[in-house]
Structure formats: structure tokens, C-alpha cells
Motif scaffolding. Structure first.
Motif, short mmCIF file in Angstrom:
data_model
loop_
_atom_site.label_atom_id
_atom_site.label_comp_id
_atom_site.label_asym_id
_atom_site.label_seq_id
_atom_site.Cartn_x
_atom_site.Cartn_y
_atom_site.Cartn_z
N GLN A 111 0.81 -1.22 0.00
CA GLN A 111 0.00 0.00 0.00
C GLN A 111 0.84 1.27 0.00
N GLY A 112 2.16 1.10 -0.10
CA GLY A 112 3.04 2.27 -0.22
C GLY A 112 3.51 2.88 1.09
N TYR A 113 3.33 2.18 2.20
CA TYR A 113 3.82 2.67 3.49
C TYR A 113 5.29 2.31 3.67
N GLN A 114 6.02 3.18 4.30
CA GLN A 114 7.34 2.81 4.78
C GLN A 114 7.11 1.98 6.04
N VAL A 115 7.44 0.70 5.98
CA VAL A 115 7.16 -0.20 7.10
C VAL A 115 8.20 -0.02 8.21
N VAL A 116 7.72 0.05 9.43
CA VAL A 116 8.58 0.10 10.61
C VAL A 116 8.26 -1.11 11.48
N VAL A 117 9.28 -1.88 11.83
CA VAL A 117 9.11 -3.00 12.75
C VAL A 117 9.75 -2.61 14.08
N VAL A 118 8.96 -2.57 15.12
CA VAL A 118 9.49 -2.24 16.44
C VAL A 118 9.94 -3.55 17.09
N GLY A 119 11.24 -3.68 17.30
CA GLY A 119 11.75 -4.93 17.86
C GLY A 119 13.26 -4.99 17.77
N GLU A 120 13.79 -6.20 17.77
CA GLU A 120 15.24 -6.43 17.78
C GLU A 120 15.68 -6.92 16.41
N ALA A 121 16.56 -6.16 15.76
CA ALA A 121 16.94 -6.43 14.38
C ALA A 121 17.57 -7.81 14.18
N ASP A 122 18.22 -8.35 15.21
CA ASP A 122 18.90 -9.64 15.06
C ASP A 122 18.02 -10.81 15.46
N HIS A 123 16.75 -10.56 15.79
CA HIS A 123 15.85 -11.66 16.17
C HIS A 123 15.29 -12.32 14.91
N PRO A 124 15.25 -13.66 14.85
CA PRO A 124 14.79 -14.35 13.64
C PRO A 124 13.37 -13.98 13.22
N GLU A 125 12.51 -13.68 14.18
CA GLU A 125 11.14 -13.27 13.82
C GLU A 125 11.17 -11.97 13.02
N VAL A 126 11.94 -11.01 13.50
CA VAL A 126 12.03 -9.70 12.84
C VAL A 126 12.70 -9.84 11.46
N GLN A 127 13.73 -10.67 11.38
CA GLN A 127 14.41 -10.89 10.10
C GLN A 127 13.47 -11.49 9.07
N GLY A 128 12.60 -12.40 9.53
CA GLY A 128 11.62 -12.99 8.62
C GLY A 128 10.59 -11.97 8.17
#
Length: 278
Positions: A111-128
Motif C-alpha cells: 500500500q506504499g507505506y514505509q514499514v517500521v518493525v518495532v523490535g530487535e533487528a537480530d531476532h529471527p522473527e524480525v528478520q523474517g
């Protein structure tokens, strides 16, 4: 000395589902069975699975046949695509809440949003999750929010599922001034949120807290930090063998909680271990 245990401590629905899938597959298959990375962040459970013939793998070059189980934290879509090309059977044990976060990441990106993930960059969930936003998402750790973030026309925000609600709200508050349009998707795990709330309630009433779970478990580590933040002496352990007699000197009340990847039998062993110091 009285010992109190958080009623909702231990396995959540997603973890129970993943473990059941893994053990069921191990029983039925005569060929090799693998998990992509640790199925859950609990070394004792991972070792138990290994004894049942379920091996951990993180390098596709080491396998070319058999069944591969996707861990509860999910997987990057490009890695999943490579696995499927090898014509291996895939069993998806991704937690439903993580699935929701992945789907929201893709939808926001489309939809054209810049996605932001609040969390830990090295966590496998966030990487996925990053993979479902074309690897263009920003990852923001609530403890290290960049003050020089540029202004965006559209920001879409999701959370690592085990994040605390307070941490998520903190980052959302910071991002309001950074976008003309801010869309927030609540991807927090309800079970984790309930466990955190119940843990804090107990931690406010006891002399000390024992938090049980893998040292590599994000949600277990977060429980320990929450307890310490309110000033309650807290110890994060994986097994009863780590308990130390000196911790309990002068204590009349001890609380026990556990991460969502901690099995009941480990919690019970810790409770029995504490009672020996009475």
C-alpha cells in the motif's frame, strides 16, 4: 518461605502448536527431519527434539532431502522459496501471531507505506518479517530510538510479537511527528501481554522473582527486565541447577514466572528446587 507461580507462565498456544507439529512429524517420518534454526528459544526442548531425530539446520547446503519444519518465529520468504525448490516437504510451524505480523508487513508495503518493525533487528522473527516488506523496513529498538529519523509521507508500524505494550506505545509516540500518515497494526501476542501483566503484578508483591526460560529467549529476557525495572531482585535461569542458596537468605516470598517457550516440567523443577531452601 512461600513460593508463588504466575498462573499463565510457560508455553503459549503458538509454541504448543509448533512442538506438537514437530513431535508428530518425527513419529511419522522415516526420513530425516529438520528445523530451520531452533524451533523455539529453549535449549532443553531443542535437545529433546534432537533425541527424537529432529535436527537443527541453518545452512541449506547441508541438506537436500527430507522434511523441514519452519520454526515458530517464521522464516524469510526468500529462504522458504529456496527450500521449496529443493522439493523438500515443508511443515509450517510459524506462530499464528507471527503470521499476522508477516501479512501486515506485506500489506503495508504493497500500500506504499514505509514499514517500521518495532523490535530487535537480530531476532529471527524480525528478520523474517523484513522479507515480507521487501527487506526495506526500518527496525526500531525502543531502547535506541534514532532522534534524526527523516519525515515520511506514510509510515506503517508493526511490532515484534513478544514486545511489551509499553515499549510499542513509546515508539508510536515518537513516530507520530515523523509522518503525515501513521498506520499502526497491533501484532502483539495476547498470551505474552497477559504473562507480562501477571508477572509485574506478582513481582510487586514478593521479595524476589525467578524467571525461567532460555537465555536466548527474547520474551523471557523481557520478563526479567520488567521485574528488575520495578526494583524487585530478579534472577533469570534456564534450569533448577542454576539456583543458588544465597539468593533465598532472608526471603519470605518468592515469585516464579516463565517465558512462552518454557515447558511446564522445567517450571515445576525450579519450584521444587526453591522449596528445598526452606
Amino acid at each position: 518461605m512461600k513460593v508463588f507461580v504466575v498462573r499463565k507462565a510457560g508455553f503459549c498456544f503458538g509454541v504448543k502448536r509448533a512442538i506438537k507439529l514437530a513431535f508428530d512429524v518425527a513419529k511419522k517420518k522415516n526420513e530425516k527431519v529438520y528445523t530451520w534454526g531452533p524451533l523455539i528459544h529453549n535449549p532443553q526442548v531443542v535437545e529433546d527434539l534432537k533425541k527424537k531425530g529432529v535436527c537443527l539446520v541453518e545452512d541449506l547446503r547441508k541438506i537436500n532431502k527430507g522434511t523441514l519444519i519452519i520454526r515458530s518465529h517464521g522464516i524469510h520468504p526468500k529462504i522458504l522459496e529456496r527450500i521449496k525448490k529443493r522439493k523438500m516437504e515443508v511443515v509450517d510451524a510459524t506462530c499464528p501471531f507471527v503470521k499476522k505480523a508477516q501479512q501486515n508487513a506485506k500489506l503495508l508495503s504493497d500500500q506504499g507505506y514505509q514499514v517500521v518493525v518495532v523490535g530487535e533487528a537480530d531476532h529471527p522473527e524480525v528478520q523474517g518479517i523484513m522479507g515480507y516488506a521487501d527487506d526495506s523496513a526500518l527496525v526500531i529498538n525502543h531502547n535506541r530510538i534514532k532522534k534524526n529519523l527523516p519525515h515520511f509521507e506514510k509510515l506503517g508500524v508493526i511490532a515484534q510479537t513478544t514486545l511489551s505494550i509499553d515499549a510499542f506505545k513509546q515508539v508510536i509516540g515518537e513516530l507520530i511527528e515523523k509522518a503525515d500518515e501513521l498506520k499502526v497494526c497491533n501484532t502483539l501476542c495476547h498470551a505474552t501481554a497477559r504473562a507480562q501483566k501477571a508477572t509485574l503484578k506478582l513481582a510487586n508483591k514478593v521479595n524476589m522473582m525467578i524467571v525461567v526460560g532460555g537465555h536466548n529467549s527474547a520474551n523471557t529476557t523481557r520478563l526479567a527486565k520488567l521485574c528488575k525495572r520495578i526494583g524487585t531482585p530478579t534472577h533469570h535461569i534456564e534450569t533448577a541447577r542454576e539456583l543458588q542458596r544465597g539468593w533465598f537468605k532472608g526471603k519470605t516470598t518468592v515469585g516464579v514466572t516463565a517465558g512462552t517457550s518454557t515447558p511446564d516440567w522445567l517450571i515445576q523443577e525450579v519450584v521444587e528446587g526453591i522449596k528445598k531452601y526452606n
